[in-house]
Motif scaffolding. Structure first.
Motif, PDB file in Angstrom:
ATOM      1  N   LYS A   1       0.968  -1.176   0.040  1.00 24.18           N
ATOM      2  CA  LYS A   1      -0.096  -0.123   0.051  1.00 24.18           C
ATOM      3  C   LYS A   1       1.053   1.193  -0.017  1.00 24.18           C
ATOM      4  CE  LYS A   1      -4.066  -2.027   2.338  1.00 24.18           C
ATOM      5  NZ  LYS A   1      -4.747  -1.585   3.557  1.00 24.18           N
ATOM      6  N   VAL A   2       0.462   2.320  -0.845  1.00 27.42           N
ATOM      7  CA  VAL A   2       1.147   3.506  -0.903  1.00 27.42           C
ATOM      8  C   VAL A   2       0.447   4.529  -0.159  1.00 27.42           C
ATOM      9  CG1 VAL A   2       1.970   5.290  -2.360  1.00 27.42           C
ATOM     10  CG2 VAL A   2       2.382   2.955  -2.795  1.00 27.42           C
ATOM     11  N   PHE A   3       0.970   5.231   0.784  1.00 26.27           N
ATOM     12  CA  PHE A   3       0.532   6.201   1.673  1.00 26.27           C
ATOM     13  C   PHE A   3       1.018   7.871   0.893  1.00 26.27           C
ATOM     14  CE2 PHE A   3       0.516   2.530   3.889  1.00 26.27           C
ATOM     15  CZ  PHE A   3      -0.827   2.696   4.477  1.00 26.27           C
ATOM     16  N   GLU A   4      -0.116   8.690   1.232  1.00 23.41           N
ATOM     17  CA  GLU A   4       0.564  10.236   0.673  1.00 23.41           C
ATOM     18  C   GLU A   4       0.490  10.864   2.461  1.00 23.41           C
ATOM     19  OE1 GLU A   4      -1.546  13.913  -1.798  1.00 23.41           O
ATOM     20  OE2 GLU A   4      -2.865  12.097  -1.642  1.00 23.41           O
ATOM     21  N   ALA A   5       1.489  11.561   2.404  1.00 27.88           N
ATOM     22  CA  ALA A   5       1.771  12.620   3.571  1.00 27.88           C
ATOM     23  C   ALA A   5       1.682  13.969   3.059  1.00 27.88           C
ATOM     24  CB  ALA A   5       2.586  12.208   4.374  1.00 27.88           C
ATOM     25  N   TYR A   6       1.420  15.163   3.727  1.00 22.06           N
ATOM     26  CA  TYR A   6       1.416  16.450   3.215  1.00 22.06           C
ATOM     27  C   TYR A   6       2.539  16.853   3.798  1.00 22.06           C
ATOM     28  CZ  TYR A   6      -3.663  16.401   2.177  1.00 22.06           C
ATOM     29  OH  TYR A   6      -4.936  16.335   1.914  1.00 22.06           O
ATOM     30  N   ALA A   7       3.232  17.729   2.934  1.00 21.81           N
ATOM     31  CA  ALA A   7       4.432  18.598   3.457  1.00 21.81           C
ATOM     32  C   ALA A   7       3.991  20.184   3.420  1.00 21.81           C
ATOM     33  CB  ALA A   7       5.762  18.323   2.300  1.00 21.81           C
ATOM     34  N   GLN A   8       2.910  20.195   2.525  1.00 19.89           N
ATOM     35  CA  GLN A   8       2.251  21.540   2.714  1.00 19.89           C
ATOM     36  C   GLN A   8       0.741  21.269   2.784  1.00 19.89           C
ATOM     37  OE1 GLN A   8       4.255  23.058  -1.010  1.00 19.89           O
ATOM     38  NE2 GLN A   8       4.816  24.731   0.190  1.00 19.89           N
ATOM     39  N   ASN A   9      -0.012  22.342   3.010  1.00 13.83           N
ATOM     40  CA  ASN A   9      -1.541  22.300   2.900  1.00 13.83           C
ATOM     41  C   ASN A   9      -1.876  23.857   2.452  1.00 13.83           C
ATOM     42  OD1 ASN A   9      -3.748  21.160   2.997  1.00 13.83           O
ATOM     43  ND2 ASN A   9      -3.942  20.903   5.416  1.00 13.83           N
ATOM     44  N   ASN A  10      -2.771  23.712   2.158  1.00 19.74           N
ATOM     45  CA  ASN A  10      -3.751  24.808   1.493  1.00 19.74           C
ATOM     46  C   ASN A  10      -2.861  26.156   0.760  1.00 19.74           C
ATOM     47  OD1 ASN A  10      -5.944  24.187   2.961  1.00 19.74           O
ATOM     48  ND2 ASN A  10      -5.293  25.106   4.677  1.00 19.74           N
ATOM     49  N   THR A  11      -1.916  25.427  -0.101  1.00 22.41           N
ATOM     50  CA  THR A  11      -1.122  26.033  -1.050  1.00 22.41           C
ATOM     51  C   THR A  11      -1.121  25.375  -2.438  1.00 22.41           C
ATOM     52  OG1 THR A  11       0.712  26.051   0.755  1.00 22.41           O
ATOM     53  CG2 THR A  11       1.394  26.526  -1.486  1.00 22.41           C
ATOM     54  N   PRO A  12      -1.484  26.504  -3.504  1.00 22.44           N
ATOM     55  CA  PRO A  12      -1.459  25.792  -4.856  1.00 22.44           C
ATOM     56  C   PRO A  12       0.000  24.954  -5.265  1.00 22.44           C
ATOM     57  CG  PRO A  12      -1.827  28.218  -4.643  1.00 22.44           C
ATOM     58  CD  PRO A  12      -1.282  27.923  -3.375  1.00 22.44           C
ATOM     59  N   GLY A  13      -0.446  23.783  -5.583  1.00 21.56           N
ATOM     60  CA  GLY A  13       0.475  22.848  -6.003  1.00 21.56           C
ATOM     61  C   GLY A  13       1.366  22.316  -4.597  1.00 21.56           C
ATOM     62  N   ALA A  14       0.558  22.194  -3.516  1.00 19.73           N
ATOM     63  CA  ALA A  14       1.150  21.871  -2.416  1.00 19.73           C
ATOM     64  C   ALA A  14       1.872  20.475  -2.462  1.00 19.73           C
ATOM     65  CB  ALA A  14       0.112  21.655  -1.103  1.00 19.73           C
ATOM     66  N   TYR A  15       3.147  20.584  -1.797  1.00 20.26           N
ATOM     67  CA  TYR A  15       3.852  19.162  -1.978  1.00 20.26           C
ATOM     68  C   TYR A  15       3.473  18.068  -1.065  1.00 20.26           C
ATOM     69  CZ  TYR A  15       7.618  20.456  -5.047  1.00 20.26           C
ATOM     70  OH  TYR A  15       8.353  20.843  -6.145  1.00 20.26           O
ATOM     71  N   ARG A  16       3.649  16.783  -1.570  1.00 22.83           N
ATOM     72  CA  ARG A  16       3.394  15.621  -1.021  1.00 22.83           C
ATOM     73  C   ARG A  16       4.632  14.584  -0.896  1.00 22.83           C
ATOM     74  NH1 ARG A  16      -0.593  18.859   0.158  1.00 22.83           N
ATOM     75  NH2 ARG A  16      -2.701  18.492  -0.459  1.00 22.83           N
ATOM     76  N   ILE A  17       4.451  13.986   0.101  1.00 25.07           N
ATOM     77  CA  ILE A  17       5.354  12.944   0.233  1.00 25.07           C
ATOM     78  C   ILE A  17       4.593  11.367   0.149  1.00 25.07           C
ATOM     79  CG2 ILE A  17       7.095  11.567   1.722  1.00 25.07           C
ATOM     80  CD1 ILE A  17       7.271  14.393   3.050  1.00 25.07           C
ATOM     81  N   PHE A  18       4.878  10.628  -1.081  1.00 27.58           N
ATOM     82  CA  PHE A  18       4.403   9.387  -1.376  1.00 27.58           C
ATOM     83  C   PHE A  18       5.262   8.299  -0.522  1.00 27.58           C
ATOM     84  CE2 PHE A  18       2.469  12.163  -4.208  1.00 27.58           C
ATOM     85  CZ  PHE A  18       1.159  12.053  -4.395  1.00 27.58           C
TER      86      PHE A  18
END
Length: 105
Positions: free
Chosen positions: A62-79
């Protein structure tokens, strides 16, 4: 329980590119902070971790997504995914493998 963070070659490239970019200093710090939370507690509330069903790991994990940023256009995610764990002697070391660090798809 603290875990060991490993990067795929792709994630390592993405991390290094952020680290070396002068224009992304703030973004790099946010990603680094999120990785710190991920190492300590993958379900830390600021990460907003959830399963990302569009992907699976190299061995079907299973792959998970974690937020590095939030409420930002093009917010970065860590998979990321769990494993593969390492065994050193008789001790098991839990591993989290970071697959990618990218803007929100």
């Amino acid at each position: 329980m603290q875990r060991k963070i490993k990067f795929t070659p792709t994630a390592n490239e993405q991390y290094r590119a952020l680290e070396e970019s002068r224009s992304n200093t703030g973004l790099f710090e946010q990603v680094r902070k999120a990785l710190g939370y991920l190492e300590i507690d993958p379900h830390h509330r600021s990460l907003n971790t959830h399963e990302f069903t569009s992907l699976s790991g190299a061995n079907g994990e299973k792959v998970f997504e974690a937020y590095a940023q939030n409420n930002t256009p093009g917010a970065y995610r860590i998979f990321w995914c769990y494993g593969p764990d390492e065994v050193k002697g008789k001790k098991r070391v839990a591993v989290i493998t970071v697959i990618a660090i990218t803007p929100h798809p």
